[in-house]
Design a protein around this motif. Structure first.
Motif, PDB file in Angstrom:
ATOM      1  N   ILE A 130      49.053  47.807  34.423  1.00  0.00           N
ATOM      2  CA  ILE A 130      48.859  46.311  34.338  1.00  0.00           C
ATOM      3  C   ILE A 130      47.470  45.677  34.175  1.00  0.00           C
ATOM      4  N   HIS A 131      46.681  46.572  35.178  1.00  0.00           N
ATOM      5  CA  HIS A 131      45.318  46.051  34.957  1.00  0.00           C
ATOM      6  C   HIS A 131      44.525  46.208  33.666  1.00  0.00           C
ATOM      7  N   ASP A 132      44.878  47.436  33.058  1.00  0.00           N
ATOM      8  CA  ASP A 132      44.133  47.513  31.682  1.00  0.00           C
ATOM      9  C   ASP A 132      44.920  46.693  30.757  1.00  0.00           C
ATOM     10  N   ARG A 133      46.154  46.448  30.629  1.00  0.00           N
ATOM     11  CA  ARG A 133      46.711  45.483  29.524  1.00  0.00           C
ATOM     12  C   ARG A 133      46.231  44.204  29.777  1.00  0.00           C
ATOM     13  N   ALA A 134      45.906  43.784  30.998  1.00  0.00           N
ATOM     14  CA  ALA A 134      45.441  42.445  31.334  1.00  0.00           C
ATOM     15  C   ALA A 134      43.781  42.211  31.062  1.00  0.00           C
ATOM     16  N   ASN A 135      43.264  43.455  31.218  1.00  0.00           N
ATOM     17  CA  ASN A 135      41.769  43.748  30.902  1.00  0.00           C
ATOM     18  C   ASN A 135      41.107  43.043  32.144  1.00  0.00           C
ATOM     19  N   ILE A 136      41.714  43.079  33.261  1.00  0.00           N
ATOM     20  CA  ILE A 136      40.932  42.426  34.472  1.00  0.00           C
ATOM     21  C   ILE A 136      40.660  43.715  35.541  1.00  0.00           C
ATOM     22  N   SER A 137      39.378  43.656  35.775  1.00  0.00           N
ATOM     23  CA  SER A 137      38.666  44.643  36.617  1.00  0.00           C
ATOM     24  C   SER A 137      38.954  44.310  37.981  1.00  0.00           C
ATOM     25  N   PRO A 138      38.791  45.683  38.604  1.00  0.00           N
ATOM     26  CA  PRO A 138      39.113  45.166  40.222  1.00  0.00           C
ATOM     27  C   PRO A 138      38.044  44.255  40.703  1.00  0.00           C
ATOM     28  N   GLU A 139      37.056  44.129  40.124  1.00  0.00           N
ATOM     29  CA  GLU A 139      35.800  43.296  40.521  1.00  0.00           C
ATOM     30  C   GLU A 139      36.506  42.007  40.429  1.00  0.00           C
ATOM     31  N   LEU A 140      36.913  41.575  39.279  1.00  0.00           N
ATOM     32  CA  LEU A 140      37.318  40.071  38.847  1.00  0.00           C
ATOM     33  C   LEU A 140      38.340  39.958  39.747  1.00  0.00           C
ATOM     34  N   LEU A 141      39.365  40.665  40.048  1.00  0.00           N
ATOM     35  CA  LEU A 141      40.629  40.529  40.924  1.00  0.00           C
ATOM     36  C   LEU A 141      39.977  40.236  42.347  1.00  0.00           C
ATOM     37  N   GLU A 142      39.283  40.861  42.735  1.00  0.00           N
ATOM     38  CA  GLU A 142      38.799  40.488  43.983  1.00  0.00           C
ATOM     39  C   GLU A 142      37.978  39.119  44.043  1.00  0.00           C
ATOM     40  N   ASN A 143      37.257  38.873  43.150  1.00  0.00           N
ATOM     41  CA  ASN A 143      36.626  37.587  42.951  1.00  0.00           C
ATOM     42  C   ASN A 143      37.719  36.290  43.057  1.00  0.00           C
ATOM     43  N   MET A 144      38.660  36.553  42.226  1.00  0.00           N
ATOM     44  CA  MET A 144      39.852  35.736  42.091  1.00  0.00           C
ATOM     45  C   MET A 144      40.488  35.438  43.536  1.00  0.00           C
ATOM     46  N   ARG A 145      40.615  36.562  44.223  1.00  0.00           N
ATOM     47  CA  ARG A 145      41.324  36.498  45.450  1.00  0.00           C
ATOM     48  C   ARG A 145      40.449  35.768  46.680  1.00  0.00           C
ATOM     49  N   GLU A 146      38.916  35.991  46.322  1.00  0.00           N
ATOM     50  CA  GLU A 146      38.065  35.056  47.486  1.00  0.00           C
ATOM     51  C   GLU A 146      38.189  33.615  47.006  1.00  0.00           C
ATOM     52  N   ASP A 147      38.267  33.382  45.810  1.00  0.00           N
ATOM     53  CA  ASP A 147      38.184  32.107  45.419  1.00  0.00           C
ATOM     54  C   ASP A 147      39.506  31.318  45.712  1.00  0.00           C
ATOM     55  N   ILE A 148      40.757  32.019  45.778  1.00  0.00           N
ATOM     56  CA  ILE A 148      42.006  31.496  46.056  1.00  0.00           C
ATOM     57  C   ILE A 148      41.852  31.270  47.518  1.00  0.00           C
ATOM     58  N   LEU A 149      41.563  32.110  48.316  1.00  0.00           N
ATOM     59  CA  LEU A 149      41.301  32.004  49.699  1.00  0.00           C
ATOM     60  C   LEU A 149      40.677  30.946  50.173  1.00  0.00           C
ATOM     61  N   ASP A 155      45.780  34.140  57.538  1.00  0.00           N
ATOM     62  CA  ASP A 155      45.531  35.382  58.571  1.00  0.00           C
ATOM     63  C   ASP A 155      45.075  36.516  57.296  1.00  0.00           C
ATOM     64  N   ASP A 156      43.590  36.368  57.369  1.00  0.00           N
ATOM     65  CA  ASP A 156      42.884  37.161  56.210  1.00  0.00           C
ATOM     66  C   ASP A 156      43.305  38.735  56.363  1.00  0.00           C
ATOM     67  N   SER A 157      43.918  39.231  57.380  1.00  0.00           N
ATOM     68  CA  SER A 157      43.951  40.547  57.621  1.00  0.00           C
ATOM     69  C   SER A 157      45.268  41.091  56.847  1.00  0.00           C
ATOM     70  N   GLU A 158      46.287  39.937  56.504  1.00  0.00           N
ATOM     71  CA  GLU A 158      47.576  40.179  55.858  1.00  0.00           C
ATOM     72  C   GLU A 158      47.664  39.745  54.508  1.00  0.00           C
ATOM     73  N   VAL A 159      46.552  39.190  53.905  1.00  0.00           N
ATOM     74  CA  VAL A 159      46.261  38.801  52.407  1.00  0.00           C
ATOM     75  C   VAL A 159      46.876  39.982  51.637  1.00  0.00           C
ATOM     76  N   GLU A 160      47.480  39.529  50.460  1.00  0.00           N
ATOM     77  CA  GLU A 160      47.749  40.628  49.522  1.00  0.00           C
ATOM     78  C   GLU A 160      47.669  39.681  48.026  1.00  0.00           C
ATOM     79  N   VAL A 161      46.887  40.177  47.338  1.00  0.00           N
ATOM     80  CA  VAL A 161      46.789  39.828  45.929  1.00  0.00           C
ATOM     81  C   VAL A 161      46.777  40.955  44.918  1.00  0.00           C
ATOM     82  N   ARG A 162      47.712  40.620  44.187  1.00  0.00           N
ATOM     83  CA  ARG A 162      48.092  41.888  43.141  1.00  0.00           C
ATOM     84  C   ARG A 162      48.314  41.199  41.766  1.00  0.00           C
ATOM     85  N   LEU A 163      48.263  42.263  40.830  1.00  0.00           N
ATOM     86  CA  LEU A 163      48.679  41.830  39.562  1.00  0.00           C
ATOM     87  C   LEU A 163      49.862  42.549  39.096  1.00  0.00           C
TER      88      LEU A 163
END
Length: 86
Positions: free
Chosen positions: A26-45, A55-63
């Motif tokens: 899924i990551h490969d097909r969407a062309n989203i790197s793990p770094e980009l996904l982490e940046n998106m997670r931080e922005d959303i939070l 609760d930061d310890s229980e946050v889950e963001v996935r593609l």
């Protein structure tokens, strides 16, 4: 007969490996790197934290993917536990 596997909540290594492979594809097909996904997670939070305490310890963001009429599409799924409203 071994009943421990029958009543265990633990997933088999085959299932875990299959889920990991799906996530990689899924990551490969969407062309989203793990770094980009982490940046998106931080922005959303950061945005959500303006309105609620989370609760930061229980946050889950996935593609993942959704089934559309013309095929599957990438989808961002976030599970963000809210402690309370500000």
């Amino acid at each position: 007969m071994d009943f421990s596997k029958l009543f265990s909540n633990k997933q088999s290594s085959k299932v875990v490996a299959k889920d990991r492979l799906k996530l990689i594809l899924i990551h490969d097909r969407a062309n989203i790197s793990p770094e980009l996904l982490e940046n998106m997670r931080e922005d959303i939070l950061q945005v959500i934290s303006k309105y609620v305490v989370i609760d930061d310890s229980e946050v889950e963001v996935r593609l993942t993917h959704t089934q559309e009429v013309e095929g599957s599409s990438p989808a961002l799924v976030a599970s963000i536990p809210i402690k309370y409203m500000k």
